[in-house]
Design a protein around this motif. Structure first.
Motif, PDB file in Angstrom:
ATOM      1  N   ALA A  33       0.789  -1.199   0.070  1.00 20.49           N
ATOM      2  CA  ALA A  33       0.018   0.018  -0.007  1.00 20.49           C
ATOM      3  C   ALA A  33       0.849   1.286   0.004  1.00 20.49           C
ATOM      4  O   ALA A  33       0.634   2.094  -0.797  1.00 20.49           O
ATOM      5  N   LYS A  34       1.925   1.381   0.846  1.00 23.13           N
ATOM      6  CA  LYS A  34       2.664   2.459   0.881  1.00 23.13           C
ATOM      7  C   LYS A  34       3.629   2.435  -0.433  1.00 23.13           C
ATOM      8  O   LYS A  34       3.752   3.776  -0.899  1.00 23.13           O
ATOM      9  N   TYR A  35       4.143   1.623  -1.005  1.00 20.62           N
ATOM     10  CA  TYR A  35       4.587   1.544  -2.279  1.00 20.62           C
ATOM     11  C   TYR A  35       3.723   2.120  -3.405  1.00 20.62           C
ATOM     12  O   TYR A  35       4.347   2.827  -4.071  1.00 20.62           O
ATOM     13  N   ALA A  36       2.667   1.447  -3.344  1.00 22.20           N
ATOM     14  CA  ALA A  36       1.554   2.131  -4.387  1.00 22.20           C
ATOM     15  C   ALA A  36       1.570   3.628  -4.243  1.00 22.20           C
ATOM     16  O   ALA A  36       1.427   4.447  -5.337  1.00 22.20           O
ATOM     17  N   GLY A  54       4.489  -2.839  -9.216  1.00 27.02           N
ATOM     18  CA  GLY A  54       5.070  -4.247  -8.844  1.00 27.02           C
ATOM     19  C   GLY A  54       6.403  -3.878  -8.946  1.00 27.02           C
ATOM     20  O   GLY A  54       7.379  -4.673  -8.865  1.00 27.02           O
ATOM     21  N   ALA A  55       7.106  -2.671  -8.690  1.00 33.52           N
ATOM     22  CA  ALA A  55       8.544  -2.472  -8.676  1.00 33.52           C
ATOM     23  C   ALA A  55       9.292  -2.893  -9.665  1.00 33.52           C
ATOM     24  O   ALA A  55      10.513  -3.366  -9.498  1.00 33.52           O
ATOM     25  N   LEU A  69      13.601  -2.030  -8.567  1.00 39.17           N
ATOM     26  CA  LEU A  69      13.814  -2.244  -7.269  1.00 39.17           C
ATOM     27  C   LEU A  69      13.759  -3.696  -6.867  1.00 39.17           C
ATOM     28  O   LEU A  69      14.629  -4.058  -5.932  1.00 39.17           O
ATOM     29  N   ARG A  70      13.341  -4.705  -7.519  1.00 37.43           N
ATOM     30  CA  ARG A  70      13.430  -6.025  -7.326  1.00 37.43           C
ATOM     31  C   ARG A  70      14.967  -6.529  -7.618  1.00 37.43           C
ATOM     32  O   ARG A  70      15.209  -7.477  -6.820  1.00 37.43           O
ATOM     33  N   ARG A  71      15.716  -5.808  -8.175  1.00 36.68           N
ATOM     34  CA  ARG A  71      17.298  -6.298  -8.228  1.00 36.68           C
ATOM     35  C   ARG A  71      18.086  -5.301  -7.504  1.00 36.68           C
ATOM     36  O   ARG A  71      19.235  -5.190  -7.705  1.00 36.68           O
ATOM     37  N   ALA A  72      17.646  -4.217  -6.746  1.00 37.68           N
ATOM     38  CA  ALA A  72      18.207  -3.430  -6.075  1.00 37.68           C
ATOM     39  C   ALA A  72      19.317  -4.035  -4.898  1.00 37.68           C
ATOM     40  O   ALA A  72      18.777  -4.725  -4.171  1.00 37.68           O
ATOM     41  N   TYR A  91       7.815  -5.641   1.032  1.00 36.63           N
ATOM     42  CA  TYR A  91       7.037  -5.861  -0.457  1.00 36.63           C
ATOM     43  C   TYR A  91       7.947  -6.206  -1.375  1.00 36.63           C
ATOM     44  O   TYR A  91       7.535  -7.146  -2.400  1.00 36.63           O
ATOM     45  N   VAL A  92       9.081  -5.236  -1.566  1.00 34.22           N
ATOM     46  CA  VAL A  92       9.755  -5.423  -2.775  1.00 34.22           C
ATOM     47  C   VAL A  92      10.463  -6.855  -2.680  1.00 34.22           C
ATOM     48  O   VAL A  92      10.590  -7.450  -4.006  1.00 34.22           O
ATOM     49  N   ILE A  93      11.019  -7.292  -1.812  1.00 34.68           N
ATOM     50  CA  ILE A  93      11.511  -8.752  -1.533  1.00 34.68           C
ATOM     51  C   ILE A  93      10.552  -9.607  -2.044  1.00 34.68           C
ATOM     52  O   ILE A  93      10.941 -10.511  -2.789  1.00 34.68           O
TER      53      ILE A  93
END
Length: 95
Positions: free
Chosen positions: A8-11, A21-22, A31-34, A75-77
């Protein structure tokens, strides 16, 4: 639970630049690969403290608590792991 709050915070705060979906964009990081995902302290330094402000990543200290920032990391993880599982499934299906 943390990943739900993080979603929710990401959105609200992150998706405008980093896409729903990052997944990032042609300009902004996926961000999924950060690398910062590996460390809560590094993630906080970037998102809360503004460690990358000179590269365009603003601090969200005025908008998000440290717990909310950690929830976004969760969430990103989760998104990264979902996509890794999907890719692994595709590889198995191709065999």
């Amino acid at each position: 639970r943390a990943a739900q709050v993080g979603q929710a915070k990401y959105a609200r705060y992150c998706a405008v630049c980093h896409a729903p979906g990052a997944v990032g964009s042609t300009v902004l990081p996926d961000l999924r690969r950060a690398g910062a995902l590996e460390s809560a302290a590094t993630w906080s330094a970037v998102v809360h403290d503004g460690a990358l402000k000179d590269r365009g990543m603003a601090s969200f200290a005025g908008s998000l608590s440290k717990d909310e920032i950690e929830a976004i990391r969760a969430y990103v993880i989760k998104r990264a792991n979902e996509d890794k599982a999907l890719e692994a499934g595709k590889k198995i299906a191709r065999r």
